[in-house]
Design a protein around this motif. Structure first.
Motif, PDB file in Angstrom:
ATOM      1  N   ILE A 216       0.865  -1.187   0.000  1.00  0.00           N
ATOM      2  CA  ILE A 216       0.000   0.000   0.000  1.00  0.00           C
ATOM      3  C   ILE A 216       0.894   1.227   0.000  1.00  0.00           C
ATOM      4  O   ILE A 216       1.820   1.339   0.829  1.00  0.00           O
ATOM      5  CB  ILE A 216      -0.928   0.012   1.222  1.00  0.00           C
ATOM      6  N   LYS A 217       0.621   2.166  -0.907  1.00  0.00           N
ATOM      7  CA  LYS A 217       1.470   3.346  -1.071  1.00  0.00           C
ATOM      8  C   LYS A 217       0.657   4.607  -0.819  1.00  0.00           C
ATOM      9  O   LYS A 217      -0.301   4.897  -1.532  1.00  0.00           O
ATOM     10  CB  LYS A 217       2.063   3.352  -2.483  1.00  0.00           C
ATOM     11  N   ASN A 218       1.037   5.334   0.218  1.00  0.00           N
ATOM     12  CA  ASN A 218       0.335   6.564   0.600  1.00  0.00           C
ATOM     13  C   ASN A 218       1.265   7.761   0.474  1.00  0.00           C
ATOM     14  O   ASN A 218       2.369   7.760   1.061  1.00  0.00           O
ATOM     15  CB  ASN A 218      -0.159   6.474   2.043  1.00  0.00           C
ATOM     16  N   PHE A 219       0.833   8.771  -0.265  1.00  0.00           N
ATOM     17  CA  PHE A 219       1.578  10.025  -0.396  1.00  0.00           C
ATOM     18  C   PHE A 219       0.745  11.138   0.250  1.00  0.00           C
ATOM     19  O   PHE A 219      -0.409  11.356  -0.126  1.00  0.00           O
ATOM     20  CB  PHE A 219       1.826  10.352  -1.863  1.00  0.00           C
ATOM     21  N   LEU A 220       1.333  11.826   1.213  1.00  0.00           N
ATOM     22  CA  LEU A 220       0.653  12.927   1.891  1.00  0.00           C
ATOM     23  C   LEU A 220       1.451  14.202   1.672  1.00  0.00           C
ATOM     24  O   LEU A 220       2.658  14.242   1.966  1.00  0.00           O
ATOM     25  CB  LEU A 220       0.522  12.650   3.389  1.00  0.00           C
ATOM     26  N   ILE A 221       0.811  15.227   1.142  1.00  0.00           N
ATOM     27  CA  ILE A 221       1.471  16.495   0.863  1.00  0.00           C
ATOM     28  C   ILE A 221       0.898  17.562   1.782  1.00  0.00           C
ATOM     29  O   ILE A 221      -0.324  17.738   1.861  1.00  0.00           O
ATOM     30  CB  ILE A 221       1.285  16.911  -0.605  1.00  0.00           C
ATOM     31  N   TYR A 222       1.787  18.264   2.482  1.00  0.00           N
ATOM     32  CA  TYR A 222       1.379  19.333   3.387  1.00  0.00           C
ATOM     33  C   TYR A 222       1.962  20.649   2.870  1.00  0.00           C
ATOM     34  O   TYR A 222       3.155  20.737   2.581  1.00  0.00           O
ATOM     35  CB  TYR A 222       1.898  19.054   4.803  1.00  0.00           C
ATOM     36  N   ARG A 223       1.082  21.644   2.781  1.00  0.00           N
ATOM     37  CA  ARG A 223       1.509  22.937   2.251  1.00  0.00           C
ATOM     38  C   ARG A 223       1.023  24.064   3.157  1.00  0.00           C
ATOM     39  O   ARG A 223      -0.036  23.948   3.778  1.00  0.00           O
ATOM     40  CB  ARG A 223       0.964  23.131   0.839  1.00  0.00           C
ATOM     41  N   TYR A 224       1.807  25.177   3.181  1.00  0.00           N
ATOM     42  CA  TYR A 224       1.538  26.266   4.108  1.00  0.00           C
ATOM     43  C   TYR A 224       1.543  27.609   3.374  1.00  0.00           C
ATOM     44  O   TYR A 224       2.403  27.860   2.527  1.00  0.00           O
ATOM     45  CB  TYR A 224       2.586  26.252   5.242  1.00  0.00           C
ATOM     46  N   ASN A 289       0.435  -0.199  -8.860  1.00  0.00           N
ATOM     47  CA  ASN A 289       0.194   1.106  -9.491  1.00  0.00           C
ATOM     48  C   ASN A 289      -0.952   1.890  -8.852  1.00  0.00           C
ATOM     49  O   ASN A 289      -1.427   2.880  -9.419  1.00  0.00           O
ATOM     50  CB  ASN A 289      -0.079   0.954 -10.996  1.00  0.00           C
ATOM     51  N   LEU A 290      -1.399   1.458  -7.672  1.00  0.00           N
ATOM     52  CA  LEU A 290      -2.451   2.185  -6.968  1.00  0.00           C
ATOM     53  C   LEU A 290      -1.790   3.088  -5.927  1.00  0.00           C
ATOM     54  O   LEU A 290      -1.142   2.618  -4.990  1.00  0.00           O
ATOM     55  CB  LEU A 290      -3.404   1.205  -6.292  1.00  0.00           C
ATOM     56  N   ILE A 291      -1.932   4.394  -6.126  1.00  0.00           N
ATOM     57  CA  ILE A 291      -1.305   5.365  -5.248  1.00  0.00           C
ATOM     58  C   ILE A 291      -2.392   6.163  -4.534  1.00  0.00           C
ATOM     59  O   ILE A 291      -3.289   6.722  -5.162  1.00  0.00           O
ATOM     60  CB  ILE A 291      -0.410   6.354  -6.043  1.00  0.00           C
ATOM     61  N   HIS A 292      -2.323   6.195  -3.210  1.00  0.00           N
ATOM     62  CA  HIS A 292      -3.267   6.985  -2.420  1.00  0.00           C
ATOM     63  C   HIS A 292      -2.620   8.340  -2.126  1.00  0.00           C
ATOM     64  O   HIS A 292      -1.521   8.396  -1.566  1.00  0.00           O
ATOM     65  CB  HIS A 292      -3.599   6.262  -1.110  1.00  0.00           C
ATOM     66  N   VAL A 293      -3.296   9.412  -2.502  1.00  0.00           N
ATOM     67  CA  VAL A 293      -2.733  10.759  -2.356  1.00  0.00           C
ATOM     68  C   VAL A 293      -3.660  11.623  -1.514  1.00  0.00           C
ATOM     69  O   VAL A 293      -4.863  11.700  -1.773  1.00  0.00           O
ATOM     70  CB  VAL A 293      -2.519  11.425  -3.730  1.00  0.00           C
ATOM     71  N   ASP A 294      -3.096  12.269  -0.485  1.00  0.00           N
ATOM     72  CA  ASP A 294      -3.845  13.213   0.345  1.00  0.00           C
ATOM     73  C   ASP A 294      -3.114  14.550   0.369  1.00  0.00           C
ATOM     74  O   ASP A 294      -1.869  14.602   0.309  1.00  0.00           O
ATOM     75  CB  ASP A 294      -3.995  12.688   1.777  1.00  0.00           C
ATOM     76  N   TYR A 295      -3.881  15.629   0.467  1.00  0.00           N
ATOM     77  CA  TYR A 295      -3.321  16.979   0.444  1.00  0.00           C
ATOM     78  C   TYR A 295      -3.951  17.795   1.555  1.00  0.00           C
ATOM     79  O   TYR A 295      -5.181  17.773   1.737  1.00  0.00           O
ATOM     80  CB  TYR A 295      -3.599  17.621  -0.917  1.00  0.00           C
ATOM     81  N   ALA A 296      -3.118  18.502   2.323  1.00  0.00           N
ATOM     82  CA  ALA A 296      -3.636  19.325   3.423  1.00  0.00           C
ATOM     83  C   ALA A 296      -2.909  20.665   3.443  1.00  0.00           C
ATOM     84  O   ALA A 296      -1.722  20.751   3.100  1.00  0.00           O
ATOM     85  CB  ALA A 296      -3.454  18.612   4.756  1.00  0.00           C
ATOM     86  N   GLU A 297      -3.633  21.698   3.852  1.00  0.00           N
ATOM     87  CA  GLU A 297      -3.057  23.034   3.944  1.00  0.00           C
ATOM     88  C   GLU A 297      -3.037  23.517   5.387  1.00  0.00           C
ATOM     89  O   GLU A 297      -3.997  23.311   6.137  1.00  0.00           O
ATOM     90  CB  GLU A 297      -3.850  24.022   3.081  1.00  0.00           C
TER      91      GLU A 297
END
Length: 360
Positions: A216-224, A289-297
């Protein structure tokens, strides 16, 4: 293999550092970044080294670090040219990714994320602070030769090559000459040897990981937001890579002065926090090839956690575009005069007086 005259070899690329520049609008040769020494790790406390920051063009670099063979004159065979394609891609893809995050669904940016992940992992293997770890990770490459006859001839010639930098590099990074040279050879094999589909070895290994149907591949991006007070995102002098649970890997990467990324990989069949029946263990979990992507600010708790990990796991220094990285204590910088006074005591004043009286 082409010769190069480059001698100032960055192990955290200038491209990556410039994404964290204090002022990215000035000419590249004048760009700076704040450098902090680590005073305490458990209750994170750091101190800025120079009030104006340090020049990026000379920061996180060592002379001839990647020199495989030093030739007469100014030329050498090194790995700098091979790194350049990754460095150029790093700036471009990072900017594209962050620009499109708000306008697009995070899942639609998977190709950019995966390419960026490759770039970050290449940075990891080139870091001299992790020479021994890299050798352990790729121990199967010990004694391996490139498949290409041309590359093989170059590779063999490195054994008896001139490398005047060896003693200094080995002393600074705590490795033997054999470990240092073996590390250079491992990097050569990983990025110089072409394989199928236009990929090299490191890219092929990462492709296999992404296509693994049981990971399981999880990518989490945090931006400010840039206007958010005290939102400084740290750049660590080595990658954050942990294995908090069996079958689980967590990696953290600085993206730029406003963002960072967390990658969590879970090997479903080898993890031990969820019990699998024999029937479950025999299944294909179809994660290829299943990528879980989350994005938070503006998630400040996540930023605090990231910055504290940077301080905890850095070799000696962390870097930032801001004077106030979030979530860590920043000690006041000691003025030069006070620092000298503390070091030499009252003798400093007498030295100054003697110098003045003598006309110096």
């Amino acid at each position: 293999m082409k010769t190069s005259i480059a001698r100032n070899h960055h192990f955290i690329s200038q491209a990556e550092q410039r994404l964290n520049a204090i002022d990215a609008t000035v000419k590249p040769r004048n760009q700076r970044i704040y450098n902090f020494e680590i005073l305490q790790r458990e209750s994170p406390r750091i101190r800025k080294i120079k009030s104006a920051g340090v020049k990026i063009e000379s920061n996180l670099a060592r002379m001839d670090l990647y020199a495989l063979k030093v030739l007469e004159g100014a030329e050498q065979y090194n790995l700098e040219v091979a790194f350049q394609k990754y460095e150029n891609d790093c700036s471009r893809i990072t900017r594209t990714l962050l620009k499109n995050l708000k306008a697009s669904k995070p899942e639609s940016l998977k190709s950019e994320l995966l390419r960026l992940y490759v770039l970050k992992l290449v940075n990891t293997i080139r870091n001299p602070y992790t020479i021994k770890r890299t050798l352990e990770m790729f121990r199967e490459l010990r004694g391996v030769l490139p498949g290409s006859e041309t590359l093989q001839a170059d590779f063999i010639s490195f054994d008896c090559a001139s490398r005047p930098q060896v003693a200094k590099i080995c002393s600074e990074f705590g490795v033997s000459e054999d470990e240092y040279v073996s590390w250079l050879k491992v990097i050569f094999l990983l990025i110089m040897q072409p394989l199928g589909e236009g990929l090299n070895l490191i890219e092929s290994l990462i492709k296999n990981l992404i296509e693994n149907t049981n990971v399981i591949k999880n990518f989490l991006i945090y931006r400010y937001d840039e206007g958010l007070e005290g939102r400084g995102v740290l750049l660590c002098d080595r990658m954050i890579d942990q294995r908090p649970l069996v079958g689980t890997q967590m990696q953290m990467f600085n993206l730029d002065a406003t963002a960072f990324m967390v990658v969590i990989l879970v090997d479903v069949k080898n993890q031990d926090f969820v019990s699998l029946t024999p029937e479950d263990a025999s299944l294909d979990f179809r994660q290829g090839n299943l990528i879980h992507v989350d994005y938070a600010e503006n998630n400040l708790e996540a930023l605090k956690n990231f910055n504290q990990h940077c301080v905890w796991l850095a070799n000696a220094n962390v870097f930032c575009a801001s004077e106030n990285p979030f979530g860590v204590d920043v000690e006041m910088q000691i003025p030069v005069e006070e620092s000298l006074q503390n070091r030499f005591g009252s003798n400093l004043s007498s030295v100054d007086n003697e110098a003045a009286n003598s006309g110096l």
